[in-house]
Write a protein that holds these residues in place. Structure first.
Motif, PDB file in Angstrom:
ATOM      1  N   LEU A  66       0.841  -1.200   0.000  1.00  0.00           N
ATOM      2  CA  LEU A  66       0.000   0.000   0.000  1.00  0.00           C
ATOM      3  C   LEU A  66       0.871   1.244   0.000  1.00  0.00           C
ATOM      4  O   LEU A  66       1.981   1.228   0.549  1.00  0.00           O
ATOM      5  N   PRO A  67       0.359   2.353  -0.559  1.00  0.00           N
ATOM      6  CA  PRO A  67       1.034   3.638  -0.372  1.00  0.00           C
ATOM      7  C   PRO A  67       0.865   4.066   1.090  1.00  0.00           C
ATOM      8  O   PRO A  67      -0.232   4.428   1.506  1.00  0.00           O
ATOM      9  N   LEU A  68       1.929   3.971   1.871  1.00  0.00           N
ATOM     10  CA  LEU A  68       1.868   4.231   3.311  1.00  0.00           C
ATOM     11  C   LEU A  68       2.897   5.272   3.706  1.00  0.00           C
ATOM     12  O   LEU A  68       3.977   5.363   3.111  1.00  0.00           O
ATOM     13  N   ARG A  69       2.553   6.027   4.747  1.00  0.00           N
ATOM     14  CA  ARG A  69       3.509   6.934   5.363  1.00  0.00           C
ATOM     15  C   ARG A  69       3.406   6.763   6.870  1.00  0.00           C
ATOM     16  O   ARG A  69       2.302   6.674   7.414  1.00  0.00           O
ATOM     17  N   TYR A  70       4.527   6.707   7.523  1.00  0.00           N
ATOM     18  CA  TYR A  70       4.578   6.488   8.971  1.00  0.00           C
ATOM     19  C   TYR A  70       5.186   7.707   9.644  1.00  0.00           C
ATOM     20  O   TYR A  70       6.236   8.214   9.222  1.00  0.00           O
ATOM     21  N   GLU A  71       4.525   8.188  10.711  1.00  0.00           N
ATOM     22  CA  GLU A  71       5.037   9.303  11.496  1.00  0.00           C
ATOM     23  C   GLU A  71       4.827   9.004  12.976  1.00  0.00           C
ATOM     24  O   GLU A  71       3.796   8.457  13.371  1.00  0.00           O
ATOM     25  N   ARG A  72       5.790   9.392  13.781  1.00  0.00           N
ATOM     26  CA  ARG A  72       5.627   9.315  15.223  1.00  0.00           C
ATOM     27  C   ARG A  72       4.729  10.456  15.680  1.00  0.00           C
ATOM     28  O   ARG A  72       4.796  11.580  15.176  1.00  0.00           O
TER      29      ARG A  72
END
Length: 307
Positions: A66-72
């Protein structure tokens, strides 16, 4: 960079924002359901407040699917995490879902299609329908309690916001326009907004469990745009346990505290009449909690009356 205008079919593109905290197994189910969508989000953004690295591991496993972005998370609060994710959105539509949701394959298509057909831009938000959740139309004393608090008559009070910030889900027996039921408020679980409209308002700075942050946001949007619950855009909400939900007294206090804020800010309630409405509501909640006899009864009652 300007937001994307849509996909090859001319549909408005959507970005999904998920605030998550220590629920890797639930998040796996949620992301799997996104991967099965007939109309997939252009991007899914995870804002993670977890103390462990388990959510990061889930992201890495799904990054190729999937097109994913991870941020804290900057602030560990559901409302603040959603606001943080929204600042990264570059599509005309923004969707919010919980990490313990599971979407049906056509959920995103049905919710986003409402905006595709809204050429005048009058619709601000549309929420999905929780599969299996039954809210029978109120009868007898409950209906009369709503009538007293609302000051008007309605067959179900579904989708309404009234009294000391009492908000009711639809019974899905209300008169509808096609698949849509008009509403005064929307929940934050499986909901789509116009990105520009959302960024104009944003979730309030409610800390912790952020009870009623969805009402505070959506009722503000309802002042300028139409809101709807969708009758056939289904999703499952598994309501996974959390640290917040195990604090029965704290949850009860946050409910009363944030109801006061919504009643003041959105419904303009104040003075002796509001205090009377809130007193009646505390009595109503007390009766409900005593009849339910669930876990944390004493703590919940103390929280209800100490807020």
């Amino acid at each position: 960079m300007e937001p994307a205008t849509g996909n090859e079919a001319g549909h408005l593109a959507c970005t999904m924002v998920i605030a998550t905290y220590e629920r890797p197994e639930d998040l796996v189910r949620m992301l799997e359901s996104i991967s099965r969508q007939e109309r997939k989000p252009a991007m899914t953004i995870l804002i993670d407040a977890s103390k462990s690295g388990s959510t990061r591991a889930v992201f890495e496993n799904f990054a190729a699917k999937l097109p994913l972005r991870y941020e804290r998370a900057i602030v560990p609060s559901a409302a603040e995490q959603r606001n943080q994710g929204a600042l990264l959105v570059q599509t005309p539509l923004i969707a919010f879902a919980d990490d313990d949701d599971v979407l049906m394959p056509d959920t995103c298509e049905k919710l986003c299609a409402v905006f595709d057909d809204d050429s005048l831009g009058q619709i601000g938000g549309v929420a999905g329908r929780i599969a299996g959740m039954e809210r029978p139309p109120p009868r007898g004393p409950l209906w009369w309690y709503y009538r007293l608090q609302a000051g008007f008559s309605h067959p179900t009070y579904g989708g309404k916001l009234f009294g000391p910030a009492i908000n009711c889900y639809p019974s899905y027996t209300e008169p509808s326009s096609g698949d849509l039921i008009a509403a005064d408020w929307l929940n934050s679980t499986c909901v789509v907004y116009r990105t520009g409209v959302f960024l104009r308002e944003r979730f309030p700075s409610f800390q912790g469990y952020s009870f009623m942050e969805d009402v505070h946001l959506s009722a503000r949007i309802a002042k300028t745009h139409r809101l709807y619950f969708h009758t056939t855009a289904l999703f499952e909400h598994h309501d996974a346990p959390s640290t917040w939900k195990r604090d029965f007294g704290g949850m009860a206090r946050s409910r009363i505290r944030n109801q006061r804020i919504v009643a003041r800010d959105l419904l303009g309630q104040h003075g002796a009449s509001f205090q009377l409405r809130m007193l009646l509501h505390r009595i109503f909640v007390t009766i409900y909690v005593l009849r339910r006899r669930g876990a944390g009864t004493i703590a919940e009652l103390m929280g209800t009356w100490s807020a």
